[in-house]
Every structure is written in structure tokens, then in C-alpha cells.
Write a protein that holds these residues in place. Structure first.
Motif, short mmCIF file in Angstrom:
data_model
loop_
_atom_site.label_atom_id
_atom_site.label_comp_id
_atom_site.label_asym_id
_atom_site.label_seq_id
_atom_site.Cartn_x
_atom_site.Cartn_y
_atom_site.Cartn_z
N ALA A 36 -29.02 26.92 -21.71
CA ALA A 36 -29.57 25.84 -22.54
C ALA A 36 -28.44 24.89 -22.92
N LEU A 37 -28.85 23.71 -23.38
CA LEU A 37 -27.92 22.68 -23.83
C LEU A 37 -28.19 22.44 -25.30
N ILE A 48 -32.06 21.91 -28.99
CA ILE A 48 -31.80 22.83 -27.88
C ILE A 48 -32.75 22.48 -26.75
N VAL A 49 -32.18 22.24 -25.58
CA VAL A 49 -32.98 21.90 -24.40
C VAL A 49 -32.74 22.98 -23.35
N GLN A 50 -33.80 23.59 -22.87
CA GLN A 50 -33.67 24.59 -21.82
C GLN A 50 -33.25 23.92 -20.50
N ARG A 51 -32.57 24.65 -19.67
CA ARG A 51 -32.03 24.13 -18.42
C ARG A 51 -33.07 23.38 -17.60
N ASP A 52 -34.23 23.97 -17.37
CA ASP A 52 -35.20 23.35 -16.48
C ASP A 52 -35.75 22.03 -17.04
N ALA A 53 -35.91 21.94 -18.36
CA ALA A 53 -36.36 20.69 -18.97
C ALA A 53 -35.28 19.62 -18.80
N TRP A 54 -34.02 20.00 -18.93
CA TRP A 54 -32.90 19.07 -18.74
C TRP A 54 -32.84 18.60 -17.28
N LEU A 55 -33.02 19.53 -16.34
CA LEU A 55 -32.99 19.15 -14.93
C LEU A 55 -34.10 18.16 -14.61
N ASP A 56 -35.28 18.34 -15.22
CA ASP A 56 -36.36 17.36 -15.03
C ASP A 56 -35.95 15.99 -15.55
N ALA A 57 -35.26 15.96 -16.70
CA ALA A 57 -34.79 14.68 -17.25
C ALA A 57 -33.77 14.04 -16.31
N LEU A 102 -18.57 21.53 -24.33
CA LEU A 102 -17.96 22.85 -24.34
C LEU A 102 -18.86 23.74 -23.51
N LEU A 103 -18.34 24.22 -22.41
CA LEU A 103 -19.12 25.01 -21.46
C LEU A 103 -18.68 26.47 -21.53
N SER A 104 -19.65 27.35 -21.72
CA SER A 104 -19.39 28.79 -21.67
C SER A 104 -19.84 29.28 -20.30
N LEU A 105 -18.94 29.93 -19.59
CA LEU A 105 -19.24 30.46 -18.26
C LEU A 105 -19.08 31.97 -18.25
N LEU A 106 -19.98 32.62 -17.55
CA LEU A 106 -19.89 34.05 -17.30
C LEU A 106 -19.83 34.29 -15.80
N LYS A 107 -19.10 35.31 -15.42
CA LYS A 107 -19.04 35.72 -14.02
C LYS A 107 -20.17 36.72 -13.80
N ILE A 108 -21.19 36.26 -13.08
CA ILE A 108 -22.40 37.05 -12.86
C ILE A 108 -22.53 37.29 -11.36
N GLU A 109 -22.57 38.56 -10.98
CA GLU A 109 -22.66 38.91 -9.56
C GLU A 109 -21.61 38.17 -8.74
N SER A 110 -20.37 38.21 -9.21
CA SER A 110 -19.19 37.64 -8.54
C SER A 110 -19.18 36.12 -8.48
N ARG A 111 -20.03 35.44 -9.28
CA ARG A 111 -20.06 33.98 -9.26
C ARG A 111 -20.04 33.44 -10.69
N TRP A 112 -19.17 32.46 -10.93
CA TRP A 112 -19.09 31.84 -12.23
C TRP A 112 -20.25 30.88 -12.43
N VAL A 115 -23.54 29.28 -18.72
CA VAL A 115 -24.64 29.93 -19.43
C VAL A 115 -25.00 29.19 -20.72
N GLN A 116 -24.10 28.30 -21.17
CA GLN A 116 -24.38 27.53 -22.38
C GLN A 116 -23.54 26.27 -22.37
N LYS A 117 -24.16 25.17 -22.76
CA LYS A 117 -23.45 23.91 -22.94
C LYS A 117 -23.72 23.44 -24.37
N VAL A 118 -22.65 23.27 -25.13
CA VAL A 118 -22.73 22.69 -26.46
C VAL A 118 -21.99 21.36 -26.36
#
Length: 126
Positions: A36-37, A48-57, A102-112, A115-118
Motif C-alpha cells: 500500500a501507499l 492509504i491506497v492499496q497497490r491495485d487501486a494505485w496501479l489503476d490510477a 520511503l520504501l520498505s522492501l522485503l526479500k521474498i522468495e529470493s526477490r526484493w 511492501v510499503q511506500k510512505v
């Protein structure tokens, strides 16, 4: 340079490219589906905007590149907190709006993945 720092930087560069190009698919690739953003609106409320709503925008607005806007984005800091967590601070623009993310990244299944943008927005000329 540490391979994880290089991978985090590549993820963030894809994010910045996607923003400038208006490429929602690039953005979807680097943002985790549950991300989310978050920002504070002018009235002080949290938005707070969920990823898919932001991608539509993103898909429904003119891309900065297509609008002929100058590209000026920078990765200011990359903090590799641990083997699976990174925090990244970036600046970018869509004049007259200027953003600090400010971007928070997690390494999930070997890929960064982001997971959050503030973020905050400053407007020039108002």
C-alpha cells in the motif's frame, strides 16, 4: 558492492522507471500484491491506497515521459537493515509536485519487493 544492495537498487530503479514511463506493469512487478501507499493529506488525515487501486490510477493518467516532463529522480539512501529488509529513500517529481518516498522492501522468495511506500508531496508554485 553487496549483491543484495545491487538487487535493491535495481528494484528501486525499476520503480522510478515505471513512474516516469507510466508503466503500471513495471510497477506491479516491484510492488508486492499486498503493498500500500500511505501519505498524510493536507487536512492531516492519513490516506492509504492499496497497490491495485494505485496501479489503476497510473494507467489512467498521462505519463510524465509522454507529457514531456523532465526526469529528475534520485536514490538518496539505501539501508540494508538485514538479509531480508531494506529501507530506501528516493526523490522524484511530476512538476509541479515533488515527492519524497520511503520504501520498505522485503526479500521474498529470493526477490526484493516493495511492501510499503510512505510518501510526502510538496507543490512548487502554490
Amino acid at each position: 558492492m553487496n549483491a543484495d544492495i545491487k538487487a535493491v537498487e535495481a528494484t528501486v530503479r525499476t520503480y522510478l522507471d515505471g513512474l516516469y514511463e507510466g508503466d503500471a506493469e513495471k510497477l506491479a512487478h516491484v510492488f508486492h500484491p499486498t503493498s500500500a501507499l500511505t501519505t498524510a493529506r493536507d487536512d492531516g488525515a492519513i490516506q492509504i491506497v492499496q497497490r491495485d487501486a494505485w496501479l489503476d490510477a497510473v494507467r489512467n493518467r498521462p505519463a510524465p515521459q509522454a507529457a514531456g516532463m523532465q526526469r529528475d529522480d534520485h536514490i538518496l539512501t539505501i539501508d540494508l537493515v538485514g538479509p531480508t529488509l531494506a529501507l530506501v529513500k528516493v526523490k522524484c517529481q511530476m512538476p509541479p509536485r515533488y515527492f519524497t518516498d520511503l520504501l520498505s522492501l522485503l526479500k521474498i522468495e529470493s526477490r526484493w519487493q516493495i511492501v510499503q511506500k510512505v510518501f510526502m508531496t510538496e507543490t512548487q508554485g502554490t
